[in-house]
Design an enzyme around this catalytic site. Structure first.
Site, PDB file in Angstrom:
ATOM      1  NE  ARG A   1      -3.585  -2.642   0.259  1.00 55.89           N
ATOM      2  CZ  ARG A   1      -3.095  -3.641  -0.461  1.00 55.89           C
ATOM      3  NH1 ARG A   1      -2.024  -3.685  -1.220  1.00 55.89           N
ATOM      4  NH2 ARG A   1      -3.684  -4.945  -0.325  1.00 55.89           N
TER       5      ARG A   1
ATOM      6  CB  SER B   1      -9.278  -1.844   4.033  1.00 55.60           C
ATOM      7  OG  SER B   1      -9.793  -2.826   3.644  1.00 55.60           O
TER       8      SER B   1
ATOM      9  CD  GLU C   1      -5.165   0.137   3.263  1.00 55.60           C
ATOM     10  OE1 GLU C   1      -5.715   0.601   2.258  1.00 55.60           O
ATOM     11  OE2 GLU C   1      -5.063  -1.039   3.514  1.00 55.60           O
TER      12      GLU C   1
END
Length: 350
Positions: A164, A246, A346
């Site tokens: 990520r 998420s 995130e």
């Protein structure tokens, strides 16, 4: 190039947080960036690049000039015996692009179905799901440097992909380094879809689908349909319940750390990685701390998936970015106190 003043950003972030941009420019062609950079009235104005707003938490009105990326277009660049090279404009909807590639007979992106956001944002986050990461299918991208207007192309190595993570999420250190956070606008992205196609099936949810259907050799379209169904069953639709997908990265630990956690919590969900580390399911850790379904102010934890934070506000009492981050910090504290693990968000927080 269209410029708007005092623009409400609630429709442009999937969390549905109420905020405004003093000025917003809709970038619909690569040339729009050059025009913008040549305009003296914005020469010294900070800039913020906005894609689909699906990985974003806005904590207040944005004073920087917002560049809303809306560059469209999809095409097959090249087909060889080894695969297909496919390109899309940065403003294209990611899921629609995945569905389009399959409809053309070019499989390879099906595991990344129904991930919210735009094509241009996909390499920034190095999106991933169900055993496939963007870097596995990435070929190259075109971008424009916002300070100089210089157009450039990056391959996978130059993007510095990590979990990520990419060069677009890091600040440049002084006059050296390649950090491009806030310094570039991606215009087009290309993907390499290899032949022969092979399904990626090594996830529990997909194994369950194979067992339920009796289909142990799904084709790409079937796999796409399965993943869409799985994600819809677990994750809220941002059009119905505001969210940023998420919210926390799945943390990685050493085998020794994992063994210590298993000794205390045998049911912890974990996956061995190719480099020898162990990935833990952040949603399981959060759920184990009792957060599923809980609310702080007008921000809450989704009752079906603890990894997702949601907007519980309404028009009269809208959810704020501050409430979201207060909840996020409380969750981080709980997980650290119980497991000794620091969860990393995130989304981009501005």
């Amino acid at each position: 190039m269209l410029v708007e003043n005092n623009v409400a950003l609630q429709p442009y972030n999937s969390f549905g947080i109420a905020a405004r941009a003093q000025q917003l420019v809709r970038v619909r062609r690569s040339a729009d960036v050059q025009v913008l950079l040549g305009a003296s009235e914005w020469a010294d104005t900070p800039r913020f690049v906005l894609g689909g707003g699906s990985n974003l938490v806005i904590t207040g009105d944005i004073k920087a000039l917002v560049l809303k990326v809306e560059i469209a277009g999809r095409r097959l660049v090249e087909e060889t015996p080894k695969g297909w090279l496919v390109e899309a404009g940065a403003g294209e909807n990611w899921h629609d692009f995945v569905a389009w590639t399959l409809a053309q007979g070019w499989p390879g992106l099906e595991n990344l179905a129904l991930i919210p956001g735009t094509v241009g944002a996909s390499p920034v986050q190095n999106i991933g799901a169900y055993g496939v990461e963007l870097q596995d299918r990435f070929h190259s991208l075109d971008a424009v440097e916002l300070d100089t207007g210089h157009a450039f192309t990056l391959d996978a190595a130059q993007c510095g992909f990590g979990y990520r993570d990419s060069v677009f999420k890091h600040e440049r250190a002084g006059d050296k380094g390649y950090g491009l956070a806030g310094r570039a606008l991606i215009t087009h992205v290309r993907f390499w879809l290899p032949k022969p196609w092979k399904p990626v099936l090594g996830y529990l949810d997909l194994e369950r689908k194979m067992a339920e259907t009796g289909n142990t050799t799904p084709d790409a379209t079937t796999l796409f349909d399965w993943i869409v169904a799985i994600r819809r069953a677990k994750l809220p639709d941002p059009a119905v319940i505001g969210n940023a997908g998420s919210f926390f990265k799945n943390p990685t630990v050493t085998p020794e750390q994992c063994a210590d956690i298993i000794a205390r919590d045998p049911k912890v969900v974990h996956y061995p990685m190719a480099d020898g580390s162990i990935k833990l399911a952040a949603g399981w850790l959060i759920d184990a701390c009792g957060w599923k379904g809980k609310t702080v102010g007008h921000a809450g934890v989704y009752e079906k998936q603890a990894l997702v934070l949601v907007n519980r506000g309404d028009e009269e009492h809208p959810c704020t970015g501050g409430e979201v981050m207060t909840l996020a910090r409380a969750i981080q504290t709980s997980v650290y106190e119980r497991f000794g693990i620091r969860l990393e968000p995130e989304p981009v927080v501005i």
